[in-house]
Scaffold this active site. Structure first.
Site, PDB file in Angstrom:
ATOM      1  N   ASP A 110     -67.796 -15.713  67.071  1.00 51.08           N
ATOM      2  CA  ASP A 110     -67.261 -15.438  68.394  1.00 51.08           C
ATOM      3  C   ASP A 110     -66.711 -16.757  68.961  1.00 51.08           C
ATOM      4  O   ASP A 110     -66.875 -17.834  68.379  1.00 51.08           O
ATOM      5  CB  ASP A 110     -68.331 -14.807  69.300  1.00 51.08           C
ATOM      6  N   TRP A 111     -66.084 -16.644  70.094  1.00 53.92           N
ATOM      7  CA  TRP A 111     -65.368 -17.743  70.765  1.00 53.92           C
ATOM      8  C   TRP A 111     -66.278 -18.969  70.957  1.00 53.92           C
ATOM      9  O   TRP A 111     -67.263 -18.903  71.694  1.00 53.92           O
ATOM     10  CB  TRP A 111     -64.896 -17.202  72.112  1.00 53.92           C
TER      11      TRP A 111
END
Ligand code: NOJ
Length: 734
Positions: A292-293
């Site tokens: 994820d980011w």
């Protein structure tokens, strides 16, 4: 003559050599007739370590891409980059960057463009939590196919969707993005969504790669706070959080996103058990995992890696192939390989997975997106119809005292509240390239639906929050003149979604106060709610004669609502998540495990029952259920069991009814929930008509259970099949 013959021969040999040389220069990896795995092997053999690491790296493109910045943005993107998160709306920028990748990099590997297409790209349909209330996976598949078409034609190859995190805490803002509290519901809609995005083959026209997220247990975030610790026992992981992922992988989901949360001390991004043992070894997933980011770099914050370099090593060796945005892989993988901490074989396996998806998408053959005008790309009439239908089926009628709805007799209507003319809140969070200007507001939709048949008066009433009661007066004035009040309350567009936790799930006091004042006028109140989470309605419910939950229903949601208010549409939505009585009941969900004392242990101050349970939803018609009929009451392993129930529409209008089939296993070596949803079906039934609903029980799948290792068992003994308020006993014998 001899000379001529020699010259011709010479020419022939030369031409042949040139031709041969040409054939020789088309590398194997560029030949679409050669099997993908061979093409990948060939490409890998050509790549340097640095080029390989670029394939595992994802940047973002276009956050700041106004006219003046585009050029700079493009030039800053390395031609060798593996993937980009694409924030643009049209194919032009993509094509320019892709040209750079194909023409300016040594091997011409196309870039994979990803985007958060969560509930539509431009044609925005209801949030997933609402979609699940439709209990219509075919319709959700169609909606995802619309999203895929719009995204693909705009330059997107890959969506970070579906989110299939079972979520049972309405305080968690991301509850809006998934399909509610139940594992099977998330599995079924997750699969529908994967099918809609990917179709039969990733290379089909207008199909994009799906991404199951957030693997895993993110929905268990403590206290509904985002990004925090999660305590998920192996038993709960296997029986609650894993089933949607297992189903999604079986359905062919190309990619998976690892979650932000820390699972029992081992963050999801470095969790070898979930990523390697389960996903890659047990399920044999051949696609790739994207972090994820910034989640790799954030391993330092989580306290599991002492540096970004260590974070890169840990995430990579745990099976995260692509690094979203924080560049830990770009900065440290080459060094880690040279130091012998990561092997070249591991790098090759990761790159192979990324390249496999690129080949399967056909990116090597078709790297560019044809430039098609916007009117051919977005908001096509048939796409809007799908969005409309999904909104109609997602709306849930929660209360209808004295059959207040539909609005037959009332001629003067007072439309009040912050949601009545607000368009953004109907779009909801993660609305990609959805525009408020595409949305029909509730006010506009009512004007269209009722034309001159009613007198529609409007007042703002109050804002979503704050203390300003100035607008109350006007609202009270129109309420006094009206036959009925349509009170439109709810949440702002970004009150749910990522990083949007709330400590209370009641609406702000000002909205409740407005309802209270309006109640004093003595006119019936229809409460219309637009929100991205279950709400605490304990104070609003008693003030309302009817309640319609419309969620964040997308661009056509208001027309769907207007159709329900007028009676043109009969509501058929049923809740995909429990509405607690108050926030203090959380966690509360239908498939809880049994308590030691069934008649004690309740709250002393409030009811222990939720206000509206999972599966709840009313219709304008009545459905009468016949007895549940099993094909046998005693079964043996391997035998078939068919259960039927007939449902008759005994009311006054046609309508659709969803039958939820639950099972309950009263005694089991691993205790089971009080009941578990195993199958559901929605059918349309005309007035007076009877339809048969059938549940083909697969004994292993539906009566069996998993232990904390994921192993499936089926024990002899009694089971109950439950539908509505009926149940039937079936015995499994040796
Ligand atoms: C963070 C979110 O958690 C995830 O769901 C999303 O796909 C990525 N950002 C990319 O925007």
């Amino acid at each position: 003559m001899r000379l001529l013959v020699v010259s011709i021969l010479h020419l022939y040999i030369c031409a042949h050599t040139v031709l041969w040389a040409q054939i020789q220069t088309v590398p194997v990896y560029k030949d679409h007739e050669i099997p993908v795995e061979e093409r990948i092997t060939d490409l890998l053999s050509e790549m340097t370590l640095e080029e390989k690491v670029w394939q595992l790296t994802q940047y973002t493109l276009g956050i700041n891409n106004n006219e003046n910045n585009i050029e700079k943005t493009v030039q800053e993107v390395p031609a060798e980059i593996g993937s980009l998160i694409y924030f643009e709306m049209g194919p032009e920028l993509r094509n320019r960057v892709q040209h750079q990748a194909i023409e300016n990099s040594r091997l011409g590997i196309p870039i994979l463009f990803g985007c958060d297409v969560i509930h539509g790209f431009r044609t925005i349909y209801p949030i997933p939590l609402g979609q699940a209330c439709s209990w219509n996976p075919e319709l959700v598949e169609k909606a995802c196919a619309v999203a895929a078409q719009e995204a693909k034609m705009s330059g997107v190859d890959w969506t970070f969707s579906p989110m299939i995190d079972v979520a049972r805490d309405g305080r968690w803002g991301r509850v809006a993005e998934g399909y509610g509290e139940d594992p099977l519901t998330n599995a079924v809609f997750g699969v529908a969504s994967v099918r809609g995005y990917q179709g039969n083959s990733l290379s089909d026209k207008n199909k994009i790669a799906a991404c199951l997220k957030h693997y895993i247990g993110y929905g268990a975030s403590e206290g509904g706070r985002d990004y925090v610790y999660t305590e998920v026992s192996r038993q709960t992981m296997w029986d609650t959080y894993i089933p949607p992922y297992e189903a999604g992988i079986k359905a062919g989901a190309a990619t998976v996103m690892s979650a932000f949360n820390n699972i029992n001390g081992i963050p999801a991004t470095v969790n070898k058990y979930t990523l390697v043992e389960v996903l890659k070894k047990r399920w044999k997933h051949l696609g790739f995992v994207v972090s994820d980011w910034d989640a790799v770099g954030q391993l330092v914050n989580q306290g599991v890696a002492e540096s970004r370099k260590e974070a890169a090593r840990m995430a990579f060796t745990a099976g995260v192939e692509m690094n979203m945005r924080d560049n830990c892989y770009r900065d440290y993988l080459p060094e880690l390989v040279k130091e012998g901490k990561i092997s070249l074989n591991q790098i090759d396996d990761a790159v192979r997975r990324v390249l496999r998806i690129k080949f399967e998408l056909g990116l090597f053959e078709h790297p560019y997106t044809p430039t098609v005008t916007e009117d051919k790309r977005y908001l096509l009439p048939e796409s809007k119809l799908v969005a409309m239908k999904l909104a109609e089926e997602s709306i849930v009628l929660l209360k209808n005292k004295k059959n207040m709805l539909p609005l037959f007799k009332q001629k003067k209507i007072a439309l009040i509240g912050p949601v009545a003319k607000n368009k953004g809140c109907l779009l909801g969070s993660w609305s990609a390239h959805g525009k408020s200007s595409d949305v029909t507001s509730i006010y506009e939709a009512l004007m269209l639906e009722f034309e001159n048949k009613i007198q529609l008066m409007y007042a703002f009433g109050c804002d979503f929050e704050g203390e300003d009661v100035l607008s109350f007066t006007e609202a009270l004035n129109i309420a006094k003149q009206a036959d009925i009040i349509l009170l439109c309350l709810g949440e702002k567009q970004r009150w749910s979604g990522e990083n949007a936790s709330r400590s209370t799930i009641a609406l702000p006091r000002i909205q409740e106060q407005l309802a209270l004042e309006l109640k004093k006028v003595g006119k019936p109140i229809v409460l219309i709610l637009s929100n991205g989470r279950p709400l605490d309605l304990s104070r609003l419910e008693p003030l309302s004669d009817a309640i319609l939950e419309i969620w964040q229903p997308g661009i056509n949601g208001a027309q769907a609502l207007a159709g329900i208010l007028s009676g043109r549409i009969n509501p058929s939505g049923k809740l995909s998540i429990t509405f607690p009585y108050s926030v203090g009941q959380i966690p509360i969900y239908y498939n809880r495990r049994k308590a030691a004392r069934w008649d004690q242990g309740f709250y002393m101050d409030i009811t222990s029952e939720p206000l509206f349970p999972f599966g709840y939803g009313l219709s304008y018609t009545e459905f009468k259920y016949g007895a549940i009929i099993p094909s046998a009451t005693t079964v043996k392993r391997g035998e078939k069991l068919l259960i039927e129930v007939c449902v008759t529409n005994t009311g006054k209008c046609d309508g659709a009814e969803t039958v939820h089939w639950f099972i309950s296993d009263p005694y089991c070596s691993v205790t089971r929930p009080v009941k578990e949803l195993k199958y559901f079906e929605k059918q349309f039934i005309r007035v007076g008509e009877t339809k048969t609903y059938r549940f083909e029980v697969d004994l292993e799948r539906d009566l069996g259970f998993v232990d904390e290792t994921g192993k499936r068992f089926l024990e002899t003994g009694e089971y109950y099949i439950l539908v509505g308020d009926q149940q039937v006993k079936v015995e499994l014998v040796d």
